[in-house]
Scaffold this motif. Structure first.
Motif, mmCIF file in Angstrom:
data_model
loop_
_atom_site.group_PDB
_atom_site.id
_atom_site.type_symbol
_atom_site.label_atom_id
_atom_site.label_comp_id
_atom_site.label_asym_id
_atom_site.label_seq_id
_atom_site.Cartn_x
_atom_site.Cartn_y
_atom_site.Cartn_z
ATOM 1 N N LEU A 111 -5.949 -1.313 1.495
ATOM 2 C CA LEU A 111 -6.313 -1.658 2.875
ATOM 3 C C LEU A 111 -7.724 -2.253 2.924
ATOM 4 O O LEU A 111 -7.963 -3.251 3.616
ATOM 5 N N SER A 160 -6.641 0.880 8.911
ATOM 6 C CA SER A 160 -5.549 0.095 9.497
ATOM 7 C C SER A 160 -6.013 -0.600 10.773
ATOM 8 O O SER A 160 -5.696 -1.773 11.008
ATOM 9 N N TYR A 204 2.864 -1.379 4.452
ATOM 10 C CA TYR A 204 2.319 -0.017 4.426
ATOM 11 C C TYR A 204 3.321 0.911 5.111
ATOM 12 O O TYR A 204 3.114 1.372 6.226
ATOM 13 N N CYS A 235 0.820 -1.209 0.000
ATOM 14 C CA CYS A 235 0.000 0.000 0.000
ATOM 15 C C CYS A 235 0.852 1.257 0.000
ATOM 16 O O CYS A 235 1.784 1.398 0.806
#
Length: 232
Positions: free
Chosen positions: A63, A93, A80, A53
């Motif tokens: 996500l 998240s 990420y 990501c």
């Protein structure tokens, strides 16, 4: 196809007169990516999916896709490295953390122990140079023999011109591309399996932007299309 400028204008219109929130559009985009991954790589072919990501909306789509993949029975892992301070991304998240989806820092190690990769690093608004830590990530995507599914654009590609002529990304050719809302001009350089997703465009917006969108079947959030844009 939809140029970068038109794509940005269309998104802005969906979120103003169209009355959509960015959360809704990102949820529908990520859902469509997850369905494309399930179709090209069902869990029986390997449950491990590495989702890379980026810091912007493309990463947010990744996500969301990771969350849906977890619910489908996959074992997603998320890379990420440039976490956004934006509240929406922090919530996305947190949702993954609550599902015990691991976040990893070592991309080479992660790609060595997965079955499929989702490239959600850069999308239609990307231009200029690839900044750290992503050059090494894109080079790893160039080298891997694993199937890679790119979200909206193969990361590092120019939205109009396709892959860079040299340097990072010039040899990056993912197996699968999920064009969100509508295909971008770079699709003329893309050789793999191509899906259109993002089932939220109204007939009036499609007409305004001169989009010929394929007909979605039943409850599907994606449509596979051939090189000439025809539905498969």
């Amino acid at each position: 196809t939809l140029s970068a400028k038109a794509a940005a204008a269309l998104d802005a219109e969906l979120m103003s007169t169209g009355a959509f929130s960015i959360d809704q559009l990102m949820e529908l985009a990520g859902l469509s990516v997850s369905q494309a991954v399930y179709r090209v790589h069902p869990p029986s072919q390997g449950r491990r999916v590495l989702v890379a990501c980026g810091p912007g909306n493309n990463g947010g789509d990744g996500l969301v896709a990771a969350r849906h993949l977890r619910h489908y029975g996959f074992q997603p892992t998320v890379y990420y490295p440039k976490r956004s301070k934006n509240e929406l991304y922090q919530r996305l998240s947190k949702q993954l953390e609550d599902l015990e989806v691991p976040f990893v820092d070592d991309f080479p190690a992660a790609i060595a122990s997965t079955d499929h990769v989702v490239d959600a690093i850069f999308g239609f608004s990307f231009s200029g140079e690839v900044r750290e830590p992503f050059p090494g990530v894109i080079q790893a995507l160039e080298r891997t023999s694993l199937p890679v599914t790119s979200v909206d654009a193969p990361s590092s590609w120019d939205i109009e011109e396709g892959p860079p002529k040299s340097g990072v990304g010039s040899a990056f050719h993912p197996a699968v591309l999920v064009s969100l809302t509508a295909p971008k001009p770079l699709v003329k350089h893309f050789q793999g399996r191509h899906f259109v997703g993002g089932r939220f465009v109204t007939p009036s917006i499609a007409k305004k932007y001169d989009l010929e969108l394929p007909a979605y079947e039943g409850i599907d959030q994606v449509v596979e299309i051939g090189p000439g844009g025809q539905k498969l």
